[in-house]
Design a protein around this motif. Structure first.
Motif, PDB file in Angstrom:
ATOM      1  N   PRO A 128       0.816  -1.227   0.000  1.00  0.00           N
ATOM      2  CA  PRO A 128       0.000   0.000   0.000  1.00  0.00           C
ATOM      3  C   PRO A 128       0.847   1.274   0.000  1.00  0.00           C
ATOM      4  O   PRO A 128       0.385   2.327  -0.439  1.00  0.00           O
ATOM      5  N   SER A 129       2.071   1.147   0.502  1.00  0.00           N
ATOM      6  CA  SER A 129       2.998   2.281   0.491  1.00  0.00           C
ATOM      7  C   SER A 129       3.875   2.203  -0.756  1.00  0.00           C
ATOM      8  O   SER A 129       4.731   1.313  -0.857  1.00  0.00           O
ATOM      9  N   PRO A 130       3.689   3.089  -1.724  1.00  0.00           N
ATOM     10  CA  PRO A 130       4.525   3.033  -2.937  1.00  0.00           C
ATOM     11  C   PRO A 130       6.013   3.188  -2.634  1.00  0.00           C
ATOM     12  O   PRO A 130       6.846   2.544  -3.283  1.00  0.00           O
ATOM     13  N   LYS A 131       6.335   4.000  -1.643  1.00  0.00           N
ATOM     14  CA  LYS A 131       7.749   4.173  -1.299  1.00  0.00           C
ATOM     15  C   LYS A 131       8.338   2.882  -0.748  1.00  0.00           C
ATOM     16  O   LYS A 131       9.456   2.498  -1.100  1.00  0.00           O
ATOM     17  N   ALA A 132       7.566   2.185   0.085  1.00  0.00           N
ATOM     18  CA  ALA A 132       8.019   0.896   0.603  1.00  0.00           C
ATOM     19  C   ALA A 132       8.150  -0.124  -0.523  1.00  0.00           C
ATOM     20  O   ALA A 132       9.045  -0.973  -0.515  1.00  0.00           O
ATOM     21  N   ALA A 133       7.253  -0.046  -1.509  1.00  0.00           N
ATOM     22  CA  ALA A 133       7.311  -0.963  -2.649  1.00  0.00           C
ATOM     23  C   ALA A 133       8.576  -0.721  -3.473  1.00  0.00           C
ATOM     24  O   ALA A 133       9.197  -1.670  -3.963  1.00  0.00           O
ATOM     25  N   ILE A 134       8.959   0.531  -3.626  1.00  0.00           N
ATOM     26  CA  ILE A 134      10.203   0.847  -4.339  1.00  0.00           C
ATOM     27  C   ILE A 134      11.393   0.257  -3.596  1.00  0.00           C
ATOM     28  O   ILE A 134      12.303  -0.333  -4.197  1.00  0.00           O
ATOM     29  N   ARG A 135      11.385   0.395  -2.266  1.00  0.00           N
ATOM     30  CA  ARG A 135      12.464  -0.186  -1.471  1.00  0.00           C
ATOM     31  C   ARG A 135      12.511  -1.710  -1.641  1.00  0.00           C
ATOM     32  O   ARG A 135      13.588  -2.294  -1.766  1.00  0.00           O
ATOM     33  N   GLU A 136      11.337  -2.353  -1.670  1.00  0.00           N
ATOM     34  CA  GLU A 136      11.287  -3.793  -1.854  1.00  0.00           C
ATOM     35  C   GLU A 136      11.832  -4.188  -3.230  1.00  0.00           C
ATOM     36  O   GLU A 136      12.531  -5.195  -3.368  1.00  0.00           O
ATOM     37  N   ALA A 137      11.502  -3.393  -4.252  1.00  0.00           N
ATOM     38  CA  ALA A 137      12.015  -3.676  -5.593  1.00  0.00           C
ATOM     39  C   ALA A 137      13.537  -3.622  -5.610  1.00  0.00           C
ATOM     40  O   ALA A 137      14.201  -4.457  -6.242  1.00  0.00           O
ATOM     41  N   PHE A 138      14.101  -2.666  -4.879  1.00  0.00           N
ATOM     42  CA  PHE A 138      15.559  -2.569  -4.805  1.00  0.00           C
ATOM     43  C   PHE A 138      16.149  -3.718  -4.004  1.00  0.00           C
ATOM     44  O   PHE A 138      17.229  -4.220  -4.326  1.00  0.00           O
ATOM     45  N   SER A 139      15.445  -4.143  -2.953  1.00  0.00           N
ATOM     46  CA  SER A 139      15.925  -5.279  -2.167  1.00  0.00           C
ATOM     47  C   SER A 139      16.009  -6.533  -3.033  1.00  0.00           C
ATOM     48  O   SER A 139      16.941  -7.332  -2.905  1.00  0.00           O
ATOM     49  N   GLN A 140      15.036  -6.709  -3.904  1.00  0.00           N
ATOM     50  CA  GLN A 140      15.072  -7.855  -4.820  1.00  0.00           C
ATOM     51  C   GLN A 140      16.266  -7.758  -5.761  1.00  0.00           C
ATOM     52  O   GLN A 140      16.881  -8.779  -6.109  1.00  0.00           O
ATOM     53  N   GLN A 141      16.589  -6.550  -6.170  1.00  0.00           N
ATOM     54  CA  GLN A 141      17.758  -6.375  -7.038  1.00  0.00           C
ATOM     55  C   GLN A 141      19.045  -6.724  -6.301  1.00  0.00           C
ATOM     56  O   GLN A 141      19.985  -7.255  -6.900  1.00  0.00           O
ATOM     57  N   VAL A 142      19.093  -6.430  -5.003  1.00  0.00           N
ATOM     58  CA  VAL A 142      20.255  -6.822  -4.211  1.00  0.00           C
ATOM     59  C   VAL A 142      20.399  -8.340  -4.216  1.00  0.00           C
ATOM     60  O   VAL A 142      21.497  -8.879  -4.378  1.00  0.00           O
ATOM     61  N   ASP A 143      19.274  -9.048  -4.053  1.00  0.00           N
ATOM     62  CA  ASP A 143      19.307 -10.519  -4.086  1.00  0.00           C
ATOM     63  C   ASP A 143      19.833 -11.018  -5.427  1.00  0.00           C
ATOM     64  O   ASP A 143      20.635 -11.960  -5.486  1.00  0.00           O
ATOM     65  N   GLN A 144      19.374 -10.384  -6.506  1.00  0.00           N
ATOM     66  CA  GLN A 144      19.795 -10.811  -7.843  1.00  0.00           C
ATOM     67  C   GLN A 144      21.241 -10.436  -8.136  1.00  0.00           C
ATOM     68  O   GLN A 144      21.863 -11.014  -9.026  1.00  0.00           O
TER      69      GLN A 144
END
Length: 203
Positions: A88-104
């Motif tokens: 629901p928080s777009p800013k938190a979603a952006i952070r999550e997208a970056f976290s996934q990139q860290v995993d990759q």
């Protein structure tokens, strides 16, 4: 009659789900060897196809390469889009997208790098079919991030004075740069530090 139809299907063009599997196996071959160094025998072995089935389905090496690149691009856009709408928080979603990139960008996967970056380095700027595909990928990713930024700005979570397109372009550039550095050997801690610095641009 039934037996003839079954025989015809078995030696004809592979079914769509088999084509998708074959394309993804081809992607692994190109990802490992590159377009120019991947031979037809390499592809036939990796895709588990006969020479005849390969030519019926893809015509040539270039045909399957473009299919593999398209598949990777669609997967990337879908994954980022789903993540950016997952909170629901777009800013938190952006952070999550970056976290996934860290995993990759960590471990063995990080050393392998990004297939699109690999394609860009090998094929651009001369290739007139690959170049627009990569351009459209980055444009679509920027669109997704820009939309999330606008949503966050409406909620007061990101400064509305920031230009969403410029910020989205910055984020996409940071992600791709991070993937390149990971391929060069940057460890997870270094990658995470880059992400935290980049996210500070969101305020």
């Amino acid at each position: 009659m039934v037996k003839r139809n079954q025989t015809s299907a078995s030696v004809g063009r592979p079914r769509e789900f088999e084509l998708d599997q074959a394309v993804r196996k081809a992607m692994d071959v190109f990802w490992t060897r590159g377009y120019h160094d991947a031979s037809l025998p390499d592809l036939l072995e990796g895709m588990e196809l006969s020479r005849g089935s390969f030519y019926k389905a893809f015509v040539d090496k270039r045909g399957v390469y473009l299919r593999a690149l398209d598949a990777y691009i669609e997967d990337a856009v879908r994954s980022v889009g789903e993540t950016l709408h997952s909170n629901p928080s777009p800013k938190a979603a952006i952070r999550e997208a970056f976290s996934q990139q860290v995993d990759q960008a960590s471990g063995t996967e990080g050393l392998r790098g990004c297939f699109v970056v690999f394609a860009a380095v090998e094929m651009l700027p001369e290739d007139k079919e690959v170049a627009p595909r990569i351009f459209r990928l980055f444009r679509r990713l920027q669109d997704l991030y820009a939309a999330a930024i606008i949503r966050a700005q409406a909620l007061g979570d990101i400064d509305p004075g920031l230009d969403e397109r410029t910020l989205a372009r910055f984020l996409v550039c940071q992600i791709q740069g991070m993937r390149v550095l990971a391929k060069a050997g940057a460890d997870r801690a270094e990658t995470r530090a880059m992400v935290e610095l980049a996210l500070k641009a969101l305020g």
